[in-house]
Write a protein that holds these residues in place. Structure first.
Motif, PDB file in Angstrom:
ATOM      1  N   GLY A 161       0.811  -1.204   0.000  1.00  0.00           N
ATOM      2  CA  GLY A 161       0.000   0.000   0.000  1.00  0.00           C
ATOM      3  C   GLY A 161       0.846   1.256   0.000  1.00  0.00           C
ATOM      4  N   GLY A 162       1.970   1.204   0.736  1.00  0.00           N
ATOM      5  CA  GLY A 162       2.862   2.355   0.774  1.00  0.00           C
ATOM      6  C   GLY A 162       3.569   2.588  -0.552  1.00  0.00           C
ATOM      7  N   MET A 163       3.863   1.497  -1.265  1.00  0.00           N
ATOM      8  CA  MET A 163       4.608   1.623  -2.522  1.00  0.00           C
ATOM      9  C   MET A 163       3.696   1.852  -3.727  1.00  0.00           C
ATOM     10  N   ALA A 164       2.576   1.134  -3.779  1.00  0.00           N
ATOM     11  CA  ALA A 164       1.740   1.177  -4.982  1.00  0.00           C
ATOM     12  C   ALA A 164       0.300   1.584  -4.719  1.00  0.00           C
ATOM     13  N   GLY A 165      -0.033   1.884  -3.470  1.00  0.00           N
ATOM     14  CA  GLY A 165      -1.391   2.296  -3.160  1.00  0.00           C
ATOM     15  C   GLY A 165      -2.225   1.164  -2.595  1.00  0.00           C
ATOM     16  N   TRP A 166      -3.214   1.542  -1.788  1.00  0.00           N
ATOM     17  CA  TRP A 166      -4.039   0.535  -1.112  1.00  0.00           C
ATOM     18  C   TRP A 166      -4.891  -0.257  -2.104  1.00  0.00           C
ATOM     19  N   ARG A 167      -5.257   0.336  -3.230  1.00  0.00           N
ATOM     20  CA  ARG A 167      -6.062  -0.383  -4.220  1.00  0.00           C
ATOM     21  C   ARG A 167      -5.272  -1.565  -4.808  1.00  0.00           C
ATOM     22  N   PHE A 168      -3.984  -1.363  -5.022  1.00  0.00           N
ATOM     23  CA  PHE A 168      -3.147  -2.449  -5.550  1.00  0.00           C
ATOM     24  C   PHE A 168      -3.102  -3.612  -4.569  1.00  0.00           C
ATOM     25  N   ALA A 169      -2.999  -3.310  -3.273  1.00  0.00           N
ATOM     26  CA  ALA A 169      -2.978  -4.367  -2.264  1.00  0.00           C
ATOM     27  C   ALA A 169      -4.257  -5.199  -2.323  1.00  0.00           C
ATOM     28  N   LEU A 170      -5.405  -4.544  -2.513  1.00  0.00           N
ATOM     29  CA  LEU A 170      -6.666  -5.274  -2.591  1.00  0.00           C
ATOM     30  C   LEU A 170      -6.753  -6.101  -3.877  1.00  0.00           C
ATOM     31  N   TRP A 171      -6.205  -5.583  -4.990  1.00  0.00           N
ATOM     32  CA  TRP A 171      -6.227  -6.353  -6.230  1.00  0.00           C
ATOM     33  C   TRP A 171      -5.378  -7.617  -6.124  1.00  0.00           C
ATOM     34  N   CYS A 172      -4.323  -7.569  -5.347  1.00  0.00           N
ATOM     35  CA  CYS A 172      -3.520  -8.783  -5.115  1.00  0.00           C
ATOM     36  C   CYS A 172      -4.353  -9.850  -4.419  1.00  0.00           C
ATOM     37  N   ILE A 173      -5.161  -9.421  -3.452  1.00  0.00           N
ATOM     38  CA  ILE A 173      -6.049 -10.355  -2.752  1.00  0.00           C
ATOM     39  C   ILE A 173      -7.057 -10.964  -3.721  1.00  0.00           C
ATOM     40  N   VAL A 174      -7.614 -10.135  -4.593  1.00  0.00           N
ATOM     41  CA  VAL A 174      -8.578 -10.619  -5.588  1.00  0.00           C
ATOM     42  C   VAL A 174      -7.937 -11.671  -6.492  1.00  0.00           C
ATOM     43  N   GLY A 175      -6.706 -11.429  -6.919  1.00  0.00           N
ATOM     44  CA  GLY A 175      -6.025 -12.367  -7.805  1.00  0.00           C
ATOM     45  C   GLY A 175      -5.804 -13.728  -7.170  1.00  0.00           C
ATOM     46  N   ILE A 176      -5.345 -13.739  -5.932  1.00  0.00           N
ATOM     47  CA  ILE A 176      -5.117 -15.026  -5.246  1.00  0.00           C
ATOM     48  C   ILE A 176      -6.437 -15.757  -5.036  1.00  0.00           C
ATOM     49  N   ALA A 177      -7.486 -15.021  -4.658  1.00  0.00           N
ATOM     50  CA  ALA A 177      -8.794 -15.644  -4.449  1.00  0.00           C
ATOM     51  C   ALA A 177      -9.299 -16.290  -5.734  1.00  0.00           C
ATOM     52  N   ALA A 178      -9.077 -15.638  -6.878  1.00  0.00           N
ATOM     53  CA  ALA A 178      -9.533 -16.192  -8.149  1.00  0.00           C
ATOM     54  C   ALA A 178      -8.847 -17.522  -8.455  1.00  0.00           C
ATOM     55  N   VAL A 179      -7.570 -17.619  -8.151  1.00  0.00           N
ATOM     56  CA  VAL A 179      -6.840 -18.881  -8.361  1.00  0.00           C
ATOM     57  C   VAL A 179      -7.408 -19.983  -7.472  1.00  0.00           C
ATOM     58  N   LEU A 180      -7.724 -19.647  -6.244  1.00  0.00           N
ATOM     59  CA  LEU A 180      -8.236 -20.637  -5.298  1.00  0.00           C
ATOM     60  C   LEU A 180      -9.645 -21.105  -5.652  1.00  0.00           C
TER      61      LEU A 180
END
Length: 395
Positions: A161-180
């Protein structure tokens, strides 16, 4: 290799996938604590207002978890968990796209419906896949997902979140959830579907003090933890100077130590039983939070206290879950569905309690409030051992 060892190795991949699923859901919940200031700034709101998204998300999970158990009893467990993760991913994506606070809270609230389908089902699946003598270890493996959410997910999300913004952190969560969503039906197989039971039978655990007491313990111990964790930025401001990097170090110390606490809790519970392990862990959390109130101005001392707190906090859940399963093993899925409700009610009430503590006594009052609630949890757990089994419910 013995039959027990072979059976355990066959279930290990499924347990690891379930643990990763809880890691994603847990990270989504815990990472907001580190991202509160950034989310608030990005949405034009205050940190306190953003913290209410934690309450809305948790209340939805608390209400929907038993509803899922009642309304969808015959859905295959892998299908139910995969569908829950899909809903969770959609809600999290909506939060990542939110233009204002209202949409952010709405997205997180919707994602709670997915968490309600996943969390209790995954926990019950862990208990049902393992043999009785390995049940504590199975619960510990799956429970490690929540532990790693604090050890890795929350600090990493704060850093991202500090480097790329809080929205990017949430998109990472979305990506892992999609794989699962794809992985669960392929890997998690052979989970028995609970037998059909009446609504009265589903509500029956709430009439058994032996079960209600551990559920009350869960609510209070989770609230005691989250009162401090959610407002950790305010609690540690004197030692971190408001630095997100230093706060991430504290959260990392807490989470890494929590892995150790979670790891030893399973074998210790299998060997000594749930009561001594739970009592020791609850007392440890209360004590460390009291110490934190008097050492929060020193960063070095805070690192040590956060680490000790992590060991205690994440050793609590396993013996409490084990106690719920031990009371009535044949209907443990019902009790564990209420465990999820109790856990998320505890998360939901933490923000208002933390806000009141901050207003009443400042940052020092927050860990003291958490310690007081944890002591109440300890008392509630011990009350459960004084109860007798109620009359069986037949209809």
């Amino acid at each position: 290799m013995t039959f027990v060892e072979q059976s355990y190795r066959r279930t290990l991949p499924a347990l690891l996938v379930l643990a990763l699923s809880l890691f994603v859901v847990g990270t989504n919940a815990f990472v907001i604590a580190g991202l509160l200031p950034q989310v608030a700034s990005g949405l034009g709101a205050t940190a306190t207002q953003v913290s209410w998204s934690i309450t809305s998300y948790s209340l939805v999970v608390a209400v929907a978890a038993p509803a899922v158990s009642i309304l969808l009893p015959r859905v295959p467990r892998a299908t139910l968990m995969a569908a829950g993760l899909a809903v969770f991913a959609l809600g999290t994506a909506a939060s990542a796209l939110a233009p204002d606070l209202g949409w952010f809270i709405a997205g997180r609230t919707f994602s709670g419906l997915g968490g309600a389908a996943l969390v209790p089902t995954a926990t019950a699946a862990a208990a049902s896949l393992a043999r009785p003598e390995k049940r504590g270890q199975a619960l510990a493996i799956v429970g490690a997902g929540f532990t790693l959410a604090t050890a890795v997910g929350s600090p990493l999300g704060t850093a991202l979140g500090g480097m790329a913004g809080w929205r990017f952190a949430l998109w990472c969560i979305v990506g892992i959830a999609a794989v699962l969503v794809v992985a669960i039906p392929l890997v998690v197989r052979g989970v028995p579907v609970p037998p059909a039971v009446t609504l009265r039978r589903r509500l029956a655990p709430l009439g058994d003090l032996r079960i209600v007491a551990p559920l009350g313990t869960t609510l209070l111990m989770v609230a005691g933890f989250n009162i401090v964790y959610i407002f950790s930025a305010a609690v540690t401001h004197a030692s971190t100077g408001g630095s997100g990097a230093l706060l991430a170090v504290l959260l990392l110390a807490y989470g890494v130590a929590g892995v150790a606490g979670n790891t030893v809790a399973g074998p210790l519970t299998d060997r000594f039983g749930s009561r001594p392990v739970a009592v020791l862990a609850l007392a440890g959390q209360a004590l460390t939070l009291i110490v934190l109130a008097f050492t929060e101005a020193s960063f070095v001392a805070s690192v040590v206290v956060f680490a000790l707190w992590g060991v205690a906090a994440f050793a609590i859940a396993i013996p409490v879950q084990h106690r719920l399963v031990h009371v009535e093993p044949e209907s443990s899925a019902l009790a564990l569905s209420w465990y999820s409700t109790a856990m998320y009610v505890g998360i939901a009430i933490a923000p208002p309690i933390g806000t009141l503590a901050l207003a009443a006594g400042g940052p020092v009052a927050v860990p003291l409030a958490g310690a007081g609630v944890t002591v109440a949890a300890l008392g509630m757990f011990l009350v459960g051992y004084l109860a007798r089994a109620p009359r069986p419910v037949t209809a």
